[in-house]
Design an enzyme around this catalytic site. Structure first.
Site, mmCIF file in Angstrom:
data_model
loop_
_atom_site.group_PDB
_atom_site.id
_atom_site.type_symbol
_atom_site.label_atom_id
_atom_site.label_comp_id
_atom_site.label_asym_id
_atom_site.label_seq_id
_atom_site.Cartn_x
_atom_site.Cartn_y
_atom_site.Cartn_z
ATOM 1 N N LYS A 59 43.603 41.960 30.191
ATOM 2 C CA LYS A 59 42.181 42.289 30.043
ATOM 3 C C LYS A 59 41.757 43.136 31.228
ATOM 4 O O LYS A 59 41.209 42.654 32.224
ATOM 5 C CB LYS A 59 41.331 41.019 29.962
ATOM 6 C CG LYS A 59 39.928 41.289 29.410
ATOM 7 C CD LYS A 59 39.981 41.808 27.986
ATOM 8 C CE LYS A 59 38.603 42.040 27.414
ATOM 9 N NZ LYS A 59 38.640 42.605 26.057
ATOM 10 N N SER A 111 38.758 43.421 20.879
ATOM 11 C CA SER A 111 37.998 42.422 21.620
ATOM 12 C C SER A 111 36.952 41.798 20.699
ATOM 13 O O SER A 111 37.296 41.181 19.704
ATOM 14 C CB SER A 111 37.378 43.042 22.872
ATOM 15 O OG SER A 111 37.126 42.054 23.845
#
Length: 600
Positions: A190, A393
């Site tokens: 991430k 996401s």
């Protein structure tokens, strides 16, 4: 003096009233002229023209005022797909002319359109592609390679030198300004925050980005090798060592068929439709032909019901944001999406839903709210997700409950992870500007989200716990929707970004295909027969006047910028808007794609 001021106010009020009346009359006459617009009439031996220039959005307004006044493309993805599908069966359409003028569409969008062009060509009708005096970049050539013949104008550029994926980092800028990012994340990959915390790619980030660009390059080369009968390895060698920089070498390499002026390409079209050199060729643009009813070409819809296509595009934000009178805000606001699912769920004539997701994610809370609406609807009717260029996401979060997930091989998806980002501007204010800072509080944690101090260890621990809880919820949502264990999801999550092709192998995607494939699956699951199906698009787009009443002034400024700004200014504004978004979301948990992915 009072008399003069009163008189001036009266005159000004009268002028404003007269101006408003004239504006109303103008719009009234304009409305009548637009309402008189009739269905296009297609004559025999017509060439369908597809102008590829600039972006091709997921959805453009169908309101005639908005289309006439706003600076929007003439057609969207579904217009192209439906038009080409109809033209296959239309005896009045003799061929397709693709006029390339510099596309800025995403690779996933181009992949869908290319597949539709290939299907049209396979129906036995000729397809011609040309670039006139615009030249060709790789995206243009990707589409052109689906044609029977490719022509380019003399003395024009031809780009075939491989792909690259640039990334921008602002750590050095923040250091100079005395601004320190305060970051907590969940997920090894991430890397959304790296643009603010590094000056280059981390090892994990480089790994995933290289995989994305390699997959897209494979798709690109495979398509061209198949269409142009050139060995794939030969194409790789050309890009690496003998990259043609103009159309002459490209012709010598067999990558295009000939170098011709536009009028010479029209002569080729005359031969296709069988008219003399002195006669004009009948042509119709894809935007006009998209308005031709399917029934005109014998394509009657099957089944007693409809498929709803719900569009969710842009950054996921809570509430309502429609972008105003002159266009779209580029946001997937939660309220209209939830309302659209409620309408589709309660409407008995709608038998199945396609959720078209094209989003890099955004607010975790808004993503959860949309997830709930999708899940509730799935319990009543089939829900098929069709992923556009991005469904990453939060974009994957909202897709997870669907019965079936469809993605193009070039779709960017995954990025199952979350982060929290705040900025500490203490150094900027105190060291650079000499501003003194002090405060009083009722507890040691009261200023946890203050932009004027760094995290304490306790504050960082608390935020990390919150981020991890959101990440675990994300994993559970995906595990439930994909019928996988949380551990299995975690192994392909960690914030890693996947292409649609690789996501299918990882179990995050079911079927490779575009919007048309998703509609087909939805129709079958909804019991509507073999198709074609009646389609209803949601959420309902507001009319021009509805939007005009909301925020005329800000939209006028936006239109002025769009009309006068250079490409570089638009790029800089896009980066500014992205940074502004992060600043506006300071202190909130985000499930958003780490960066812009624009393979060039």
């Amino acid at each position: 003096m009072r008399f003069l001021s009163t008189l001036a106010a009266s005159v000004l009020g009268t002028l404003i009233a007269v101006g408003a009346l004239l504006l109303f009359v103008f719009f009234f006459i304009f409305a009548i002229s637009l309402s008189a617009d009739t269905t296009p009439q297609v004559q025999r031996s017509t060439i369908l023209t597809l102008d590829i220039q600039g972006p091709i959005p997921e959805r453009v307004s169908k309101d005639p005022f908005t289309r006439a006044i706003a600076d929007q493309p003439k057609y969207d993805v579904s217009d192209v797909l439906s038009a080409l599908s109809k033209a296959e069966k239309d005896d009045r359409i003799s061929g397709l002319w693709i006029r390339l003028k510099g596309t800025q569409a995403s690779w996933a969008t181009l992949e869908q359109i290319r597949n539709a062009i290939t299907a049209f060509r396979d129906s036995g009708k000729p397809v011609i592609a040309s670039s006139g005096d615009f030249g060709m970049i790789e995206k243009d050539y990707f589409l052109a390679s689906a044609a029977d013949s490719i022509y380019a104008g003399p003395v024009t550029a031809f780009e075939f030198n491989g792909f690259y994926l640039p990334q921008t980092f602002f750590k050095g800028t923040l250091d100079k300004l005395g601004i320190e990012p305060k970051v907590v994340r969940a997920g090894q990959y991430k890397s959304a925050i790296e643009t603010f915390t590094r000056n280059d790619l981390s090892e994990e980030n480089e790994e995933q980005l290289q995989a994305i660009i390699d997959t897209q390059y494979d798709v690109f080369l495979n398509a061209i090798a198949d269409s142009r009968s050139i060995d794939e390895q030969r194409l790789r060698d050309i890009a690496s060592t003998d990259a043609p920089m103009d159309v002459r070498p490209a012709k010598d390499l067999g990558m295009i068929d000939d170098v011709r002026y536009t009028d010479e390409v029209v002569d080729v079209l005359r031969g296709i439709v069988g008219v003399s050199p002195s006669d004009d060729v009948r042509m119709m643009g894809i935007d006009d032909y998209a308005r031709v009813p399917s029934s005109d070409v014998g394509l009657e819809t099957t089944g007693d019901g409809r498929v709803a296509v719900i569009y969710g595009t842009g950054q996921i934000v809570p509430g309502d944001d429609d972008g105003g009178a002159f266009g779209s805000s580029g946001m997937m606001a939660s309220d209209p999406i939830i309302e659209a699912f409620e309408n589709a769920r309660e409407n008995e004539s709608i038998k199945a839903i396609v959720f078209r997701v094209d989003s890099p994610g955004g607010s975790a809370a808004a993503s959860e709210a949309i997830w709930r609406a999708v899940k509730r609807t799935k319990e009543v009717k089939p829900v098929i997700v069709s992923m556009g260029n991005l469904a990453a996401s939060g974009g994957y979060y909202v897709a997870a409950p669907a019965d079936t997930i469809v993605a193009s091989p070039s779709t960017i998806t995954g990025s199952i992870g979350v982060f929290g980002l705040l900025f500490n501007v203490e150094g900027l204010l105190t060291d650079k500007l000499g501003v003194g800072l002090d405060n009083v509080s009722t507890s040691d944690l009261a200023d946890m989200y203050s932009p004027f101090s760094d995290f304490s260890e306790q504050e960082r621990t608390l935020l990390a716990s919150s981020i991890d809880r959101t990440y675990q919820t994300f994993l559970q949502r995906v595990a439930e929707g994909r019928k996988m264990s949380v551990e299995a999801v975690d192994s392909v999550a960690q914030g890693r970004v996947w292409t649609g092709r690789d996501a299918q192998e990882a179990g995050l995607v079911d079927v490779l295909g575009g919007l048309s494939e998703a509609v087909r699956i939805a129709g079958e699951k909804g019991g509507l027969g073999e198709g074609p199906y009646a389609v209803q698009t949601l959420p309902r787009q507001k009319t021009f006047f509805e939007k005009l009443n909301e925020d005329l002034s800000s939209q006028a400024a936006r239109v002025y910028f769009d009309q006068t700004a250079s490409d570089l200014e638009r790029q800089m504004q896009a980066k500014r808007d992205r940074i502004r978004y992060y600043l506006s979301q300071s202190g909130t948990v985000q499930a958003v794609l780490p960066y812009e992915i624009d393979i060039q």
